[in-house]
Design a protein around this motif. Sequence first.
Motif, PDB file in Angstrom:
ATOM      1  N   PHE A   1       0.821  -1.210   0.000  1.00 26.15           N
ATOM      2  CA  PHE A   1       0.000   0.000   0.000  1.00 26.15           C
ATOM      3  C   PHE A   1       0.858   1.265   0.000  1.00 26.15           C
ATOM      4  CE2 PHE A   1      -3.003  -3.140   1.688  1.00 26.15           C
ATOM      5  CZ  PHE A   1      -4.092  -2.882   0.881  1.00 26.15           C
ATOM      6  N   SER A   2       2.030   1.182   0.590  1.00 24.94           N
ATOM      7  CA  SER A   2       2.905   2.353   0.624  1.00 24.94           C
ATOM      8  C   SER A   2       3.361   2.730  -0.786  1.00 24.94           C
ATOM      9  CB  SER A   2       4.121   2.084   1.523  1.00 24.94           C
ATOM     10  OG  SER A   2       4.858   0.974   1.046  1.00 24.94           O
ATOM     11  N   ARG A   3       3.629   1.687  -1.603  1.00 27.29           N
ATOM     12  CA  ARG A   3       4.044   1.974  -2.975  1.00 27.29           C
ATOM     13  C   ARG A   3       2.886   2.506  -3.804  1.00 27.29           C
ATOM     14  NH1 ARG A   3       7.516  -3.473  -4.034  1.00 27.29           N
ATOM     15  NH2 ARG A   3       5.411  -4.316  -3.816  1.00 27.29           N
ATOM     16  N   LEU A   4       1.682   1.979  -3.568  1.00 29.64           N
ATOM     17  CA  LEU A   4       0.503   2.512  -4.252  1.00 29.64           C
ATOM     18  C   LEU A   4       0.293   3.976  -3.896  1.00 29.64           C
ATOM     19  CD1 LEU A   4      -2.058  -0.426  -3.855  1.00 29.64           C
ATOM     20  CD2 LEU A   4      -0.880   0.272  -5.937  1.00 29.64           C
ATOM     21  N   ALA A   5       0.450   4.280  -2.600  1.00 31.76           N
ATOM     22  CA  ALA A   5       0.288   5.656  -2.142  1.00 31.76           C
ATOM     23  C   ALA A   5       1.354   6.561  -2.757  1.00 31.76           C
ATOM     24  CB  ALA A   5       0.358   5.713  -0.619  1.00 31.76           C
ATOM     25  N   LEU A   6       2.575   6.028  -2.922  1.00 34.76           N
ATOM     26  CA  LEU A   6       3.661   6.810  -3.507  1.00 34.76           C
ATOM     27  C   LEU A   6       3.353   7.178  -4.956  1.00 34.76           C
ATOM     28  CD1 LEU A   6       6.577   7.929  -3.422  1.00 34.76           C
ATOM     29  CD2 LEU A   6       7.359   5.657  -4.144  1.00 34.76           C
ATOM     30  N   VAL A   7       2.895   6.192  -5.728  1.00 32.02           N
ATOM     31  CA  VAL A   7       2.572   6.445  -7.136  1.00 32.02           C
ATOM     32  C   VAL A   7       1.394   7.412  -7.243  1.00 32.02           C
ATOM     33  CG1 VAL A   7       1.879   5.385  -9.314  1.00 32.02           C
ATOM     34  CG2 VAL A   7       3.448   4.175  -7.801  1.00 32.02           C
ATOM     35  N   MET A   8       0.391   7.225  -6.393  1.00 29.17           N
ATOM     36  CA  MET A   8      -0.783   8.098  -6.426  1.00 29.17           C
ATOM     37  C   MET A   8      -0.416   9.528  -6.048  1.00 29.17           C
ATOM     38  SD  MET A   8      -4.495   7.284  -4.725  1.00 29.17           S
ATOM     39  CE  MET A   8      -4.523   5.715  -5.577  1.00 29.17           C
ATOM     40  N   LYS A   9       0.424   9.676  -5.039  1.00 30.21           N
ATOM     41  CA  LYS A   9       0.853  11.008  -4.606  1.00 30.21           C
ATOM     42  C   LYS A   9       1.633  11.692  -5.717  1.00 30.21           C
ATOM     43  CE  LYS A   9       3.591  13.378  -1.062  1.00 30.21           C
ATOM     44  NZ  LYS A   9       4.443  13.215   0.141  1.00 30.21           N
ATOM     45  N   ARG A  10       2.491  10.939  -6.393  1.00 30.72           N
ATOM     46  CA  ARG A  10       3.275  11.509  -7.487  1.00 30.72           C
ATOM     47  C   ARG A  10       2.369  11.972  -8.617  1.00 30.72           C
ATOM     48  NH1 ARG A  10       4.483   9.823 -12.357  1.00 30.72           N
ATOM     49  NH2 ARG A  10       6.413  10.477 -13.393  1.00 30.72           N
ATOM     50  N   ASP A  11       1.368  11.136  -8.963  1.00 31.73           N
ATOM     51  CA  ASP A  11       0.430  11.524 -10.020  1.00 31.73           C
ATOM     52  C   ASP A  11      -0.292  12.810  -9.667  1.00 31.73           C
ATOM     53  OD1 ASP A  11       1.051   9.505 -11.688  1.00 31.73           O
ATOM     54  OD2 ASP A  11      -0.795   8.372 -11.450  1.00 31.73           O
ATOM     55  N   TRP A  12      -0.742  12.899  -8.436  1.00 36.45           N
ATOM     56  CA  TRP A  12      -1.516  14.069  -8.028  1.00 36.45           C
ATOM     57  C   TRP A  12      -0.657  15.331  -8.025  1.00 36.45           C
ATOM     58  CZ3 TRP A  12      -6.155  15.917  -7.688  1.00 36.45           C
ATOM     59  CH2 TRP A  12      -6.391  17.060  -6.930  1.00 36.45           C
ATOM     60  N   MET A  13       0.564  15.224  -7.550  1.00 35.23           N
ATOM     61  CA  MET A  13       1.426  16.397  -7.450  1.00 35.23           C
ATOM     62  C   MET A  13       1.870  16.885  -8.831  1.00 35.23           C
ATOM     63  SD  MET A  13       3.774  15.487  -4.105  1.00 35.23           S
ATOM     64  CE  MET A  13       4.672  17.029  -4.248  1.00 35.23           C
ATOM     65  N   GLU A  14       2.110  15.963  -9.748  1.00 37.77           N
ATOM     66  CA  GLU A  14       2.594  16.358 -11.060  1.00 37.77           C
ATOM     67  C   GLU A  14       1.480  16.839 -11.985  1.00 37.77           C
ATOM     68  OE1 GLU A  14       5.018  13.503 -12.971  1.00 37.77           O
ATOM     69  OE2 GLU A  14       6.655  13.637 -11.502  1.00 37.77           O
ATOM     70  N   ASN A  15       0.255  16.405 -11.722  1.00 38.89           N
ATOM     71  CA  ASN A  15      -0.849  16.713 -12.639  1.00 38.89           C
ATOM     72  C   ASN A  15      -1.951  17.535 -11.960  1.00 38.89           C
ATOM     73  OD1 ASN A  15       0.148  15.048 -14.915  1.00 38.89           O
ATOM     74  ND2 ASN A  15      -0.234  13.356 -13.512  1.00 38.89           N
ATOM     75  N   TRP A  16      -1.631  18.274 -10.917  1.00 42.69           N
ATOM     76  CA  TRP A  16      -2.690  18.964 -10.178  1.00 42.69           C
ATOM     77  C   TRP A  16      -3.333  20.075 -11.019  1.00 42.69           C
ATOM     78  CZ3 TRP A  16      -2.605  24.167  -9.078  1.00 42.69           C
ATOM     79  CH2 TRP A  16      -1.383  24.829  -9.218  1.00 42.69           C
ATOM     80  N   LYS A  17      -2.542  20.729 -11.879  1.00 41.84           N
ATOM     81  CA  LYS A  17      -3.124  21.761 -12.735  1.00 41.84           C
ATOM     82  C   LYS A  17      -4.090  21.156 -13.756  1.00 41.84           C
ATOM     83  CE  LYS A  17       0.557  25.227 -12.483  1.00 41.84           C
ATOM     84  NZ  LYS A  17       1.542  26.024 -13.269  1.00 41.84           N
ATOM     85  N   THR A  18      -3.680  20.042 -14.350  1.00 39.50           N
ATOM     86  CA  THR A  18      -4.539  19.366 -15.321  1.00 39.50           C
ATOM     87  C   THR A  18      -5.825  18.893 -14.656  1.00 39.50           C
ATOM     88  OG1 THR A  18      -2.586  18.606 -16.528  1.00 39.50           O
ATOM     89  CG2 THR A  18      -4.661  17.482 -16.979  1.00 39.50           C
ATOM     90  N   ASN A  19      -5.706  18.352 -13.452  1.00 41.01           N
ATOM     91  CA  ASN A  19      -6.897  17.898 -12.725  1.00 41.01           C
ATOM     92  C   ASN A  19      -7.820  19.057 -12.388  1.00 41.01           C
ATOM     93  OD1 ASN A  19      -6.051  15.196 -12.720  1.00 41.01           O
ATOM     94  ND2 ASN A  19      -4.826  15.501 -10.881  1.00 41.01           N
ATOM     95  N   LEU A  20      -7.239  20.203 -12.075  1.00 39.39           N
ATOM     96  CA  LEU A  20      -8.045  21.375 -11.773  1.00 39.39           C
ATOM     97  C   LEU A  20      -8.831  21.819 -12.995  1.00 39.39           C
ATOM     98  CD1 LEU A  20      -8.871  23.656  -9.859  1.00 39.39           C
ATOM     99  CD2 LEU A  20      -6.821  24.907 -10.592  1.00 39.39           C
TER     100      LEU A  20
END
Length: 284
Positions: A1-20
């Motif tokens: 789960f820690s690795r899943l959380a790491l990948v998810m956190k990276r996705d969110w931080m790198e694509n936060w403008k696109t998600n917005l």
Amino acid sequence: FSRLALVMKRDWMENWKTNLYRFLGPYAGMLFVMLICYMNEMVNFKEFANIIAGSFGCILFIGGTYYASYIMETMNTQQKRISFLMLPATSLEKFVVRGLYVTIGFFVLMMVALLLAEATRFLFLPLFDLPDVFHQSTLPYVFDRLNFLVDSSSLTLSNTWPEEQYYSILLGQVCSLLYMGWMHSFFIMGGCYWQKHAYWKTLGLMIVAHILVLSVFVNVLLQLMENNWEKYYEKLASIFEGLTINQTLTFFSILFLLLIALNWWLSYKLFTRSQVIQPKFRLL
């Protein structure tokens, strides 16, 4: 789960403008529908709630398929691909994160957009001469009309079957949801195959496929009607004799579920075979 959380956190931080930006689309769409209804003073509150529920469902499905086609967004350039492949996680874990991101993540985004649009519409109420009933929230009505978890004992009568039969409303709704899930899975697979314009390419291919299947079906039907249709109809009726509507719905529900699993499995295979530099023409 820690690795899943790491990948998810990276996705969110790198694509936060696109998600917005993608959040603003559904939010603006829902708010636009609400304001259009405000301008039409003939719409009562019940009709207003029904329109909002219908609009939410349409945006949820169309936006969900569009969002699904971006499952490989984190690997759409060579630099992003190298960075994503270097993450300390297995291919399955990366695929699961991306799958959750474009499915559950989009659903959460839609819920937030609906809540914010509902809150924003109250700011515009003083500008319109509307009854006081519009000052109450539409959310209970929207969720009630989108509620698929009905009592499994609820039955309805069908007059279109060869014999009048009662069938489960729940089975019908589950079958419909699984069919939409099957359609949605094609956009997941298209997003794993095409790097650019995956949504439009997948949509175009599906439209062509539907036209071809419909043309073949119509031609076969016309041929049967010209060649003793009653004989073939009797044979077909004898095969399905005694089959109830509930059994038919159960069969198609299982079929759609298996087809969804197949498309997701193929998507995972495409995902794991991704290379740093993709060949011009990719095969399974």
